[in-house]
Design a protein around this motif. Structure first.
Motif, PDB file in Angstrom:
ATOM      1  N   THR A  29      34.244  33.443  46.790  1.00 25.74           N
ATOM      2  CA  THR A  29      35.432  32.959  46.095  1.00 25.74           C
ATOM      3  C   THR A  29      36.665  32.867  46.990  1.00 25.74           C
ATOM      4  OG1 THR A  29      35.848  35.219  45.322  1.00 25.74           O
ATOM      5  CG2 THR A  29      34.622  33.754  43.856  1.00 25.74           C
ATOM      6  N   TYR A  62      42.406  31.393  33.852  1.00 26.15           N
ATOM      7  CA  TYR A  62      41.383  30.968  32.897  1.00 26.15           C
ATOM      8  C   TYR A  62      40.892  32.152  32.064  1.00 26.15           C
ATOM      9  CZ  TYR A  62      40.959  26.566  35.501  1.00 26.15           C
ATOM     10  OH  TYR A  62      41.204  25.357  36.098  1.00 26.15           O
ATOM     11  N   LEU A 100      32.514  28.616  37.461  1.00 28.11           N
ATOM     12  CA  LEU A 100      32.733  28.776  38.903  1.00 28.11           C
ATOM     13  C   LEU A 100      31.443  29.181  39.599  1.00 28.11           C
ATOM     14  CD1 LEU A 100      34.370  29.258  41.544  1.00 28.11           C
ATOM     15  CD2 LEU A 100      34.881  31.536  40.648  1.00 28.11           C
ATOM     16  N   TYR A 101      30.749  30.142  39.033  1.00 33.64           N
ATOM     17  CA  TYR A 101      29.562  30.672  39.690  1.00 33.64           C
ATOM     18  C   TYR A 101      28.387  29.695  39.620  1.00 33.64           C
ATOM     19  CZ  TYR A 101      32.390  34.790  39.990  1.00 33.64           C
ATOM     20  OH  TYR A 101      33.427  35.652  40.305  1.00 33.64           O
ATOM     21  N   GLN A 138      38.185  23.905  32.939  1.00 30.40           N
ATOM     22  CA  GLN A 138      37.409  25.075  33.323  1.00 30.40           C
ATOM     23  C   GLN A 138      37.379  25.147  34.848  1.00 30.40           C
ATOM     24  OE1 GLN A 138      33.544  24.418  31.622  1.00 30.40           O
ATOM     25  NE2 GLN A 138      32.896  23.003  33.221  1.00 30.40           N
ATOM     26  N   PRO A 139      37.113  26.325  35.433  1.00 29.16           N
ATOM     27  CA  PRO A 139      37.127  26.447  36.897  1.00 29.16           C
ATOM     28  C   PRO A 139      36.138  25.474  37.534  1.00 29.16           C
ATOM     29  CG  PRO A 139      37.025  28.618  35.864  1.00 29.16           C
ATOM     30  CD  PRO A 139      36.812  27.609  34.776  1.00 29.16           C
ATOM     31  N   TRP A 188      34.684  31.713  33.295  1.00 28.06           N
ATOM     32  CA  TRP A 188      34.386  32.008  34.697  1.00 28.06           C
ATOM     33  C   TRP A 188      32.974  31.626  35.128  1.00 28.06           C
ATOM     34  CZ3 TRP A 188      37.001  37.203  36.505  1.00 28.06           C
ATOM     35  CH2 TRP A 188      38.391  37.097  36.315  1.00 28.06           C
ATOM     36  N   LEU A 216      41.923  31.609  39.489  1.00 32.98           N
ATOM     37  CA  LEU A 216      40.899  31.992  38.506  1.00 32.98           C
ATOM     38  C   LEU A 216      41.483  32.816  37.359  1.00 32.98           C
ATOM     39  CD1 LEU A 216      37.913  31.752  37.847  1.00 32.98           C
ATOM     40  CD2 LEU A 216      37.527  33.879  39.099  1.00 32.98           C
ATOM     41  N   GLU A 246      29.582  37.648  34.859  1.00 30.61           N
ATOM     42  CA  GLU A 246      29.582  36.188  34.967  1.00 30.61           C
ATOM     43  C   GLU A 246      28.924  35.701  36.254  1.00 30.61           C
ATOM     44  OE1 GLU A 246      33.278  38.200  36.139  1.00 30.61           O
ATOM     45  OE2 GLU A 246      32.487  37.836  34.130  1.00 30.61           O
ATOM     46  N   ARG A 265      38.283  34.551  30.703  1.00 35.14           N
ATOM     47  CA  ARG A 265      37.115  35.045  31.440  1.00 35.14           C
ATOM     48  C   ARG A 265      35.811  34.427  30.959  1.00 35.14           C
ATOM     49  NH1 ARG A 265      36.928  40.653  34.522  1.00 35.14           N
ATOM     50  NH2 ARG A 265      34.929  40.366  35.591  1.00 35.14           N
TER      51      ARG A 265
END
Length: 329
Positions: free
Chosen positions: A224, A132, A140-141, A235-236, A137, A129, A268, A134
């Motif tokens: 995570t 990348y 991811l979430y 992107q993640p 991020w 992570l 995030e 921020r």
């Protein structure tokens, strides 16, 4: 074979197996002629011992070895067997979950449960992570929110253990969880009075807990550290989810995932709720969130003791006092 175990201090909870034992486990599952090229222990887990093993004519696989039975707390008994039993219920996210290649719970080989799984592609989030910006991020979430929603949509037969659900009411299952944690805390010489006090409060507020009438699947440890990301994606992007040995039938709001998503509002992590859905804000949900946080704190206390982080144990008593005060506010 080339063997690289993780070096640990004497007396550490996790105890590595030997090279000969890895060979025996591979031959148990893949046949007497199985050759083992290499085995590297992965140090990112804190309960099972996990190895990346290269088996001739099979390829790289993951080997997970449970602690010896005598080293397991009652509330953590046979977690690997729970993981094994839970896999079919993760069908909604099956492409993300490692496939079980073989398991042995007989203790005839090494006296410990073990299983082999497929190796998930990608890199663990803690390693990937940071590469990348921020601003990316939240992707991811949002993925985590989608995955958690699919897991929590799975319905179960009753509340409690994934292998043997036995409670018709969520309140009974929840109090049993607290009682189990309290017994384990007692067993290591720590004070469990505050955990038992929360259990007593839960017994008196059964109606609030029993507003939850339908058992749903809880991963138990989805965050995570147990997620893989696609390598070199713009992107993640999540490509794998693992470590589902703490699964449970219960209230989705009690899942570790929900606690972690809500932990740092204004960051995030807020993107999680965009795909999962907004958390409930009813009075009952607010009270239940206190119960669930108490359970998490009790489990953290036990884990810190197990890992030898004794200097961090006292903090959990202050956290529990704050929770109990909120019940009486």
């Amino acid at each position: 074979m080339d063997f690289s175990p993780v070096e640990r201090e004497n007396g550490s909870f996790q105890q590595s197996v030997t090279a000969d034992q890895i060979i025996s486990m591979c031959r148990r599952i893949f046949g007497d002629g199985a050759g083992v090229v290499s085995a590297d222990e992965l140090g990112n887990g804190m309960y099972n011992n996990t190895y990346r093993v290269d088996v001739a004519d099979v390829g790289p696989v993951i080997l997970r070895v449970a602690p010896e039975p005598s080293r397991q707390f009652g509330s953590e008994r046979e977690l690997m067997r729970s993981e094994y039993a839970s896999v079919p219920f993760f069908a909604p996210i099956a492409p993300l979950v490692p496939r079980t290649l073989g398991a042995d719970f007989t203790h005839e080989v090494i006296g410990r449960d073990f299983l082999f799984q497929t190796l998930l592609p990608g890199r663990p989030v803690p390693q990937a992570l940071g590469g990348y910006d921020r601003q990316l991020w939240p992707s991811l979430y949002r993925d985590l929110g989608t995955i958690a929603a699919k897991i929590h949509a799975v319905r179960g037969p009753a509340f409690g253990s994934i292998r043997n659900p036995q409670f018709a009411r969520w309140s009974d299952a929840f109090v049993a969880l607290l009682d189990g944690l309290a017994a384990d805390v007692d067993s290591v010489g720590l004070d469990s009075a505050d955990i038992r006090q929360v259990a007593s409060i839960a017994g008196k507020q059964q109606a609030v807990l029993d507003e939850i009438t339908e058992p749903r699947l809880l991963h138990g440890d989805l965050w995570t550290v147990n997620v893989m990301l696609v390598e070199d994606a713009p992107q993640p992007t999540i490509t794998g989810v693992f470590d589902n040995d703490r699964t449970l039938w219960g209230d989705p709001a009690a899942d570790w995932t929900i606690r972690m998503a809500a932990k740092k509002p204004g960051t995030e992590r807020d993107a999680f709720w965009e795909t999962y859905g907004a958390p409930s804000t009813t009075p009952g949900a607010a009270i239940r969130s206190l119960f669930y946080e108490a359970r998490h704190v009790a489990a953290i206390r036990l884990e810190r003791h197990r890992l030898g982080k004794t200097e961090d144990v006292p903090e959990t008593y202050g956290q529990m006092r704050d929770i109990i005060e909120k019940f009486h506010a």
